[in-house]
Write an enzyme that holds these catalytic residues in place. Structure first.
Site, PDB file in Angstrom:
ATOM      1  N   PHE A   1     -22.125 -72.771  17.798  1.00 24.50           N
ATOM      2  CA  PHE A   1     -21.114 -72.773  18.879  1.00 24.50           C
ATOM      3  C   PHE A   1     -20.046 -71.344  18.694  1.00 24.50           C
ATOM      4  CE2 PHE A   1     -18.374 -74.112  22.393  1.00 24.50           C
ATOM      5  CZ  PHE A   1     -18.617 -73.294  23.538  1.00 24.50           C
TER       6      PHE A   1
ATOM      7  N   ASP B   1     -17.055 -78.312  10.197  1.00 31.04           N
ATOM      8  CA  ASP B   1     -17.188 -78.718  11.791  1.00 31.04           C
ATOM      9  C   ASP B   1     -17.596 -79.555  12.376  1.00 31.04           C
ATOM     10  OD1 ASP B   1     -17.404 -78.165  14.907  1.00 31.04           O
ATOM     11  OD2 ASP B   1     -17.213 -75.815  14.782  1.00 31.04           O
TER      12      ASP B   1
ATOM     13  N   HIS C   1     -21.629 -81.732  15.802  1.00 33.36           N
ATOM     14  CA  HIS C   1     -22.725 -81.712  15.833  1.00 33.36           C
ATOM     15  C   HIS C   1     -23.097 -83.683  15.672  1.00 33.36           C
ATOM     16  CE1 HIS C   1     -23.727 -77.669  17.236  1.00 33.36           C
ATOM     17  NE2 HIS C   1     -22.852 -77.717  18.128  1.00 33.36           N
TER      18      HIS C   1
ATOM     19  N   GLN D   1     -16.894 -83.216  23.734  1.00 39.03           N
ATOM     20  CA  GLN D   1     -17.171 -82.587  25.208  1.00 39.03           C
ATOM     21  C   GLN D   1     -18.592 -83.350  25.657  1.00 39.03           C
ATOM     22  OE1 GLN D   1     -19.721 -80.748  24.986  1.00 39.03           O
ATOM     23  NE2 GLN D   1     -20.123 -80.330  27.081  1.00 39.03           N
TER      24      GLN D   1
ATOM     25  N   LYS E   1     -21.737 -83.819  23.877  1.00 39.52           N
ATOM     26  CA  LYS E   1     -21.848 -84.560  22.376  1.00 39.52           C
ATOM     27  C   LYS E   1     -21.706 -85.983  22.322  1.00 39.52           C
ATOM     28  CE  LYS E   1     -19.908 -80.968  20.957  1.00 39.52           C
ATOM     29  NZ  LYS E   1     -20.201 -80.008  22.136  1.00 39.52           N
TER      30      LYS E   1
ATOM     31  N   ARG F   1       6.950 -82.125  16.808  1.00 43.16           N
ATOM     32  CA  ARG F   1       7.780 -82.381  16.730  1.00 43.16           C
ATOM     33  C   ARG F   1       7.962 -83.146  15.319  1.00 43.16           C
ATOM     34  NH1 ARG F   1       6.632 -84.153  22.561  1.00 43.16           N
ATOM     35  NH2 ARG F   1       8.841 -83.634  23.593  1.00 43.16           N
TER      36      ARG F   1
ATOM     37  N   TYR G   1      13.642 -83.399  21.980  1.00 39.83           N
ATOM     38  CA  TYR G   1      14.051 -82.482  22.220  1.00 39.83           C
ATOM     39  C   TYR G   1      14.245 -81.624  20.872  1.00 39.83           C
ATOM     40  CZ  TYR G   1      12.244 -83.539  27.483  1.00 39.83           C
ATOM     41  OH  TYR G   1      12.366 -84.092  28.714  1.00 39.83           O
TER      42      TYR G   1
ATOM     43  N   ARG H   1      -2.476 -83.409  23.190  1.00 39.82           N
ATOM     44  CA  ARG H   1      -2.559 -84.776  22.762  1.00 39.82           C
ATOM     45  C   ARG H   1      -3.698 -85.011  23.445  1.00 39.82           C
ATOM     46  NH1 ARG H   1       3.676 -84.748  23.329  1.00 39.82           N
ATOM     47  NH2 ARG H   1       2.968 -85.313  26.002  1.00 39.82           N
TER      48      ARG H   1
HETATM   49  C1  LIG Z   1     -20.530 -76.562  16.808  1.00 34.49           C
HETATM   50  C2  LIG Z   1     -19.120 -76.339  17.488  1.00 34.49           C
HETATM   51  N1  LIG Z   1     -17.518 -76.738  16.752  1.00 34.49           N
HETATM   52  C3  LIG Z   1     -16.835 -76.782  17.858  1.00 34.49           C
HETATM   53  C4  LIG Z   1     -16.960 -77.109  19.467  1.00 34.49           C
HETATM   54  C5  LIG Z   1     -15.674 -77.041  19.876  1.00 34.49           C
HETATM   55  O1  LIG Z   1     -15.939 -78.047  20.744  1.00 34.49           O
HETATM   56  P1  LIG Z   1     -15.237 -78.475  22.337  1.00 34.49           P
HETATM   57  O2  LIG Z   1     -15.930 -78.006  22.996  1.00 34.49           O
HETATM   58  O3  LIG Z   1     -14.565 -79.791  22.255  1.00 34.49           O
HETATM   59  O4  LIG Z   1     -13.944 -77.679  21.751  1.00 34.49           O
HETATM   60  C6  LIG Z   1     -18.213 -77.280  19.232  1.00 34.49           C
HETATM   61  C7  LIG Z   1     -19.100 -77.332  20.758  1.00 34.49           C
HETATM   62  O5  LIG Z   1     -18.681 -77.640  22.228  1.00 34.49           O
HETATM   63  C8  LIG Z   1     -19.491 -76.595  19.016  1.00 34.49           C
HETATM   64  O6  LIG Z   1     -20.900 -76.867  19.048  1.00 34.49           O
END
Ligand SMILES: Cc1ncc(COP(=O)(O)O)c(C=O)c1O
Length: 417
Positions: free
Chosen positions: A97, A168, A171, A194, A197, A226, A233, A243
């Site tokens: 992605f 990463d 998935h 997301q 997922k 922070r 601040y 967050r």
């Molecule tokens: C392989 C991969 N990395 C990163 C992300 C980014 O995640 P997000 O959509 O939560 O920003 C995604 C997906 O949507 C992804 O499929």
């Protein structure tokens, strides 16, 4: 198997729906409602995100978890916390992605693309060393579709060249490499929550690590710079508010209760389906290396070799959909072929390096073949079905293969003047 294809007027293999996503019940409702009623909706006031961070980190054998607004920001923050400098190079796969590479650009670093292996769809480690230069500082293996990347090879290369390893694992919730959870193998692992997922709160992300200094830096960057013990601040580093909110934290806590059982189901279904589909000429399900102890099957991926199968991917997808099997071709381009990279449309980033970058020259024949001709995706929620559901999927592929000549004849007729 002899019945006519649904595309040609016959009855479909499947008329009922596969499991739909997301899955939730009154336990999720109760948890979110309690958080709502507490009136503590922000992460700094409530305890839901903190609880989730603890649980998710623990599940990965990690001491630290830092939840964030999404799995793109988490990648960028991990790179920033690792101390990368402007225009350093970061190795990423071509088949993933967008965010895996754009997070690098948004950290003002240069993505250097490496092609994937045709069998596993993961970064081909034999190509990595040729992509390393004196400016290379990090590597981002993606556990694509939920199958762990070849971490033995990647860790060895990273060790030889002093590279920071950011997994990463967007998935790969619940996936296991050898005896270690995906996301806990490099210096830091990044996950997305997301909507699509395997663990979701609509949007969200997290970093997990055992490196205390790195964790502290990630926490600071995601919280306006922070620092522990600092006044409110007082801001120490370029940063922002990334967050995660408490309602999402509450939902993740209840969703996490299901993840283990769901992952076991997805993995077992994936193994069964891969074995069935591998027996059909021209179909190549994602090959599972011995180090893949558990696959989280965020996608079930396969390649279709049209010449051997006897029909093109577009035709097969159309026929499968008519049989009641939701499926798609997945990404249309490898990342370097995206207009964004072709045109170096990087906004204010990479002001100097962009002039010497030419992504049109990236060699990624495997990713191009997968995108343009061969890749097929089935979504993760289908893999939560029963074995009878997997049988339906396999039967639909077998039926389409058995009727490939009728499909070819239909296509010839359609082309006839
Ligand atoms: C392989 C991969 N990395 C990163 C992300 C980014 O995640 P997000 O959509 O939560 O920003 C995604 C997906 O949507 C992804 O499929």
């Amino acid at each position: 198997m002899t019945s006519t294809l649904a595309l040609l007027g016959g009855s479909p293999v499947r008329t009922t729906r596969f499991p739909v996503w997301p899955i939730f019940d009154e336990t999720d409702e109760a948890r979110v409602l309690a958080s709502l009623r507490s009136g503590q909706w922000g992460r700094l006031a409530g305890d839901q995100v903190a609880e989730f961070e603890r649980r998710f980190a623990e599940m990965h054998g990690c001491l630290y978890g830092i939840a964030m607004v999404n799995g793109t920001v988490s990648l960028r923050i991990a790179l920033m916390a690792a101390g990368l400098e402007a225009e350093d190079e970061v190795i990423v796969p071509t088949y993933t992605f967008l965010s895996t590479a754009t997070a690098v650009v948004e950290a003002n670093c240069v993505p250097v693309f490496v092609d994937v292996d045709l069998d596993t769809f993961n970064m081909d480690p034999t190509l990595v060393e040729a992509a390393i230069t004196p400016r290379t500082k990090a590597i981002i293996p993606v556990h694509f579709a939920g199958q762990p990347a070849d971490m033995d090879a990647i860790l060895a290369i990273a060790g030889r060249h002093g590279l920071f390893v950011l997994e990463d694992a967007a998935h790969a919730h619940g996936a296991i490499w050898r005896d270690r959870p995906a996301g806990s193998i490099g210096q830091v692992g990044s996950f997305s929550f997301q909507s699509s997922k395997n663990l979701t709160s609509g949007e969200g992300g997290i970093l997990v690590t055992n490196d205390e200094a790195l964790a502290e830096s990630c926490r600071s960057i995601h919280n306006c710079g922070r620092v522990p013990g600092g006044v409110w601040y007082e801001h120490h580093v370029i940063s922002g508010n990334y967050r995660l909110g408490e309602l999402q934290g509450a939902l993740l806590n209840s969703q996490l209760d299901r993840l283990e059982a769901q992952t076991i189901t997805r993995d077992a279904n994936g193994r069964y389906l891969a074995a069935r589909l591998a027996a059909i000429p021209g179909l190549h399900p994602q090959v599972r290396p011995e180090f893949c102890t558990r696959h989280s099957q965020h996608l079930f991926m396969l390649r279709l070799d049209a010449a051997t199968f006897g029909a093109t991917r577009a035709t097969v997808l159309e026929a499968l959909q008519a049989e009641g099997i939701p499926c798609s071709a997945g990404y249309g381009y490898p990342l370097p072929d995206q207009p964004l990279f072709r045109n170096r449309a990087f906004g204010p980033y990479l002001a100097h390096a962009r002039h010497s970058l030419d992504y049109t020259q990236v060699q990624c024949p495997n990713s191009r073949l997968i995108c343009s001709e061969q890749g097929i995706w089935l979504d993760q929620s289908m893999m939560l079905g029963t074995q009878a559901d997997m049988v339906d999927i396999a039967m639909a592929f077998e039926k389409v293969h058995a009727h490939r000549h009728a499909l070819a004849a239909r296509n010839r007729d359609a082309l006839a003047p």
